[in-house]
Structure formats: structure tokens, C-alpha cells
Design a protein around this motif. Sequence first.
Motif, PDB file in Angstrom:
ATOM      1  N   MET A 112      33.191  54.018 -15.714  1.00 37.34           N
ATOM      2  CA  MET A 112      33.451  55.458 -15.238  1.00 37.34           C
ATOM      3  C   MET A 112      35.021  55.548 -15.897  1.00 37.34           C
ATOM      4  N   ARG A 113      35.160  56.923 -16.157  1.00 35.77           N
ATOM      5  CA  ARG A 113      36.562  57.371 -16.720  1.00 35.77           C
ATOM      6  C   ARG A 113      37.079  58.155 -15.810  1.00 35.77           C
ATOM      7  N   ILE A 114      38.297  57.772 -14.995  1.00 31.38           N
ATOM      8  CA  ILE A 114      38.831  58.768 -14.038  1.00 31.38           C
ATOM      9  C   ILE A 114      40.120  58.873 -14.381  1.00 31.38           C
ATOM     10  N   GLY A 115      40.507  60.335 -14.332  1.00 31.64           N
ATOM     11  CA  GLY A 115      41.782  60.788 -14.481  1.00 31.64           C
ATOM     12  C   GLY A 115      42.885  60.551 -13.396  1.00 31.64           C
ATOM     13  N   ALA A 116      43.995  60.166 -13.647  1.00 32.22           N
ATOM     14  CA  ALA A 116      45.124  59.984 -12.466  1.00 32.22           C
ATOM     15  C   ALA A 116      46.252  60.677 -13.037  1.00 32.22           C
ATOM     16  N   ILE A 117      46.795  61.441 -11.684  1.00 30.56           N
ATOM     17  CA  ILE A 117      47.927  62.202 -11.978  1.00 30.56           C
ATOM     18  C   ILE A 117      49.092  61.649 -10.877  1.00 30.56           C
ATOM     19  N   GLU A 118      50.280  61.071 -11.180  1.00 29.57           N
ATOM     20  CA  GLU A 118      51.232  60.756 -10.084  1.00 29.57           C
ATOM     21  C   GLU A 118      52.044  61.997 -10.361  1.00 29.57           C
ATOM     22  N   ALA A 119      52.107  62.883  -9.518  1.00 31.59           N
ATOM     23  CA  ALA A 119      53.234  64.071  -9.676  1.00 31.59           C
ATOM     24  C   ALA A 119      54.285  63.784  -8.912  1.00 31.59           C
ATOM     25  N   GLY A 120      55.289  63.246  -9.485  1.00 31.44           N
ATOM     26  CA  GLY A 120      56.507  62.918  -8.817  1.00 31.44           C
ATOM     27  C   GLY A 120      57.669  64.265  -8.843  1.00 31.44           C
ATOM     28  N   LEU A 142      46.699  72.541  -8.138  1.00 37.38           N
ATOM     29  CA  LEU A 142      44.986  72.248  -8.351  1.00 37.38           C
ATOM     30  C   LEU A 142      44.095  73.534  -9.059  1.00 37.38           C
ATOM     31  N   GLY A 143      44.676  74.699  -8.574  1.00 36.65           N
ATOM     32  CA  GLY A 143      44.071  75.846  -9.481  1.00 36.65           C
ATOM     33  C   GLY A 143      44.541  75.959 -10.890  1.00 36.65           C
ATOM     34  N   LYS A 144      45.487  75.433 -11.328  1.00 34.68           N
ATOM     35  CA  LYS A 144      45.883  75.567 -12.786  1.00 34.68           C
ATOM     36  C   LYS A 144      44.971  74.291 -13.432  1.00 34.68           C
ATOM     37  N   LEU A 145      44.995  73.378 -12.745  1.00 38.24           N
ATOM     38  CA  LEU A 145      44.014  72.404 -13.535  1.00 38.24           C
ATOM     39  C   LEU A 145      42.522  72.505 -13.532  1.00 38.24           C
ATOM     40  N   LYS A 146      42.185  73.237 -12.489  1.00 45.11           N
ATOM     41  CA  LYS A 146      40.327  73.523 -12.498  1.00 45.11           C
ATOM     42  C   LYS A 146      40.278  74.549 -13.494  1.00 45.11           C
ATOM     43  N   LYS A 147      41.372  75.459 -13.939  1.00 49.73           N
ATOM     44  CA  LYS A 147      40.948  76.172 -14.814  1.00 49.73           C
ATOM     45  C   LYS A 147      40.549  75.651 -16.134  1.00 49.73           C
ATOM     46  N   ARG A 148      41.111  74.207 -16.369  1.00 49.59           N
ATOM     47  CA  ARG A 148      40.789  73.738 -17.580  1.00 49.59           C
ATOM     48  C   ARG A 148      39.995  72.832 -17.451  1.00 49.59           C
ATOM     49  N   PHE A 149      39.783  71.978 -16.434  1.00 56.36           N
ATOM     50  CA  PHE A 149      38.654  70.817 -16.407  1.00 56.36           C
ATOM     51  C   PHE A 149      37.991  71.212 -15.235  1.00 56.36           C
ATOM     52  N   ASP A 150      36.542  71.242 -15.315  1.00 57.63           N
ATOM     53  CA  ASP A 150      35.660  71.478 -14.467  1.00 57.63           C
ATOM     54  C   ASP A 150      35.032  70.215 -14.011  1.00 57.63           C
ATOM     55  N   VAL A 151      35.714  69.378 -13.013  1.00 56.72           N
ATOM     56  CA  VAL A 151      35.384  68.050 -12.558  1.00 56.72           C
ATOM     57  C   VAL A 151      35.767  67.869 -11.134  1.00 56.72           C
ATOM     58  N   PRO A 152      35.235  66.924 -10.569  1.00 56.39           N
ATOM     59  CA  PRO A 152      35.788  66.850  -9.034  1.00 56.39           C
ATOM     60  C   PRO A 152      37.202  66.426  -8.811  1.00 56.39           C
ATOM     61  N   GLU A 200      37.166  58.613  -5.297  1.00 55.23           N
ATOM     62  CA  GLU A 200      36.653  59.073  -3.907  1.00 55.23           C
ATOM     63  C   GLU A 200      36.056  60.253  -4.189  1.00 55.23           C
ATOM     64  N   ALA A 201      36.537  61.253  -4.967  1.00 54.97           N
ATOM     65  CA  ALA A 201      36.089  62.546  -5.118  1.00 54.97           C
ATOM     66  C   ALA A 201      34.973  62.619  -5.916  1.00 54.97           C
ATOM     67  N   LEU A 202      34.808  61.491  -7.114  1.00 52.51           N
ATOM     68  CA  LEU A 202      33.457  61.568  -7.766  1.00 52.51           C
ATOM     69  C   LEU A 202      32.477  60.935  -7.093  1.00 52.51           C
ATOM     70  N   THR A 203      32.614  59.920  -6.177  1.00 50.03           N
ATOM     71  CA  THR A 203      31.464  59.000  -5.640  1.00 50.03           C
ATOM     72  C   THR A 203      31.051  60.155  -4.271  1.00 50.03           C
ATOM     73  N   SER A 204      31.983  60.751  -3.571  1.00 52.21           N
ATOM     74  CA  SER A 204      31.666  61.623  -2.584  1.00 52.21           C
ATOM     75  C   SER A 204      30.871  63.008  -3.000  1.00 52.21           C
ATOM     76  N   ARG A 205      30.908  63.362  -4.165  1.00 52.34           N
ATOM     77  CA  ARG A 205      30.313  64.472  -4.654  1.00 52.34           C
ATOM     78  C   ARG A 205      28.723  63.980  -5.086  1.00 52.34           C
ATOM     79  N   GLY A 206      28.720  62.521  -5.496  1.00 53.76           N
ATOM     80  CA  GLY A 206      27.465  62.036  -5.735  1.00 53.76           C
ATOM     81  C   GLY A 206      26.609  61.555  -4.423  1.00 53.76           C
TER      82      GLY A 206
END
Length: 293
Positions: free
Chosen positions: A1-9, A88-98, A287-293
Motif C-alpha cells: 500500500m502507498r499511504i500519504g501522511a501529513i503532520e500539520a503542525g 480537508l476541503g482544499k485537499l479533496k479538490k485535488r486528490f479523490d482518495v479516502p 484506517e481510512a483506506l481499510t474502513s472504506r474497503g
Amino acid sequence: MRIGAIEAGGTKFVCGVGNEHGVIEDSVSFPTELPEPTLERVIAYFSDKNVEAIGVGSFGPLDINRDSATYGYVTTTPKPGWNGYDVLGKLKKRFDVPYGWDTDVNAAALGEAKWGAAQGLDSCVYYTVGTGIGVGVLAEGKLVHGLIHPEGGHVLPRRHPDDDFPGLCPYHGDCLEGMAAGPSLEARWKAKGHELAPDHPAWAIEAYYLAQAVTGAILMLSPQKVIMGGGVMQQPQLFPLIREEVRRNLAGYVNAPAILSNIGDYIVPPGLGSRAGLCGALALGLEALTSRG
């Protein structure tokens, strides 16, 4: 799996790509600026990564209620430009993923439970002590949200008898964050924490406040592990001081060997080190990916 991670500090963003085993394969960091340029850098980083999901652990407070019209927003932060921003809205406009979306400290608590110091346990409390103070809580295998989410950095501690510092929190003055976060150390002692000697009186006062918070968490939540990270906790002399204060505060009332005879393995630094937040965001994405599946 390739999962993106963002630590927004509040000070910097860390973005990475990892897998389901908690291994970060690539990462980048940059300063947290105003929302638009910061999120554009995030989008640019992930544009060629082909991730299957993205987890975001963010500074807050946040709206994490999926039924809310402002789900995915940063809410009442004092950080200029970010109050009421739809991350989250900003990111969702660009990447259609869980997407996984939670506080940075809840994410870190999840990462530590999955791959770090709390691995194999179903409860832990994670404190980050840096520019601010945040608390993440995992209880019975689930992250605690409740009405919004834990904001234990803003509890009101008992004042140290030798401390007349008024506190820095713009909302509460002398709450835990106002008295013990990195900026309060610098304002009180006119020097950054790493510039103070290990035997400076600052550390006994710092431990006094942090131990009160930890004591309250133990009494209220009964976690199986207390994990303390963040820039201020890079001072190793703090851990023995905090453990001693916690034991003094509890006065033998909590009859648990972990506290009475093995507190050095109970109040600990992150097992994932400086990667706790990013690995936590990775765990949210997984968790977002596996819960969607």
C-alpha cells in the motif's frame, strides 16, 4: 500500500508516504505559513506520489464531526490565517482518495499504539509539549473525540509557589499551555529551553506543571501508558522530575505496579521518536483506506 501522511503542525508541515507496516519511505518538511501557500506545497508534494489514501494529523482545535458542515476545518486557533480554514476541503479538490482527519496528538497516540511505545496496549495518553501543549487519548482501542476532542493543554493547573509568571495563553492566561509550553519557558526565563542548563530551576517548575496534567490524566482515564513528546521534552532531565512529581501527587493512591515500582517504563518518550506524528498520520490514512474497503 502507498499511504500519504501529513503532520500539520503550527510551526512546520511534514508530509510523507509510507506503507501498512508503518515504514515511512519518503518525506519532506517546510514551515507553516498562511494556509494557501502551505497547502499548495502539500499538493505539489503528493501530485506524483499515487497514494491510495491520506491521513492528516493537524494542529487545532479542529472540527472532526463528520456530520458537521465544517468537518475538516481548523476552528478557533490563534494562528493567523488558519481560523476557520477548510484544510480537508482544499485537499479533496485535488486528490479523490479516502481521508483520515484528526488532531496531531490523537494521530500520534494512534501511531504509538500501532507501532511505538504503546504497541499491544488498548489505551494510552500522548502529550506533546512544544510551541503549544496538546493531548491525544486512545481508550479501549479507539481515539477519544467526544464533544469535539481532548484539549488537555488548556486545563488549569495549581500554580507553583515560586512562580509569579502570568501565563501566555491568549484564551486562558495561566492554563497548562500558558505556563509550560515552549514560548512560556522563553518568556519566563529570557532564554529558549535548550539554552537552559539541566539543573536550572526552570525544569523543576516545568515538571511541576506537566506532572499535574499527567496526574489528572491517570486519575481520569487510567491509561496503560503515558507518552510525552515534543520539543520541550527533548530535555532528558524532565522525565525523572515529572515521574517523581507524579508519584508524589498520587501519594500511593493508585495501587498499580506500573506506577509504584516501574514508573520509568510507564511515563516514557515516544517509541517512534520524532516520527510519532507522521507515523500517526500514516495510521489515520491506513484506517481510512481499510474502513472504506
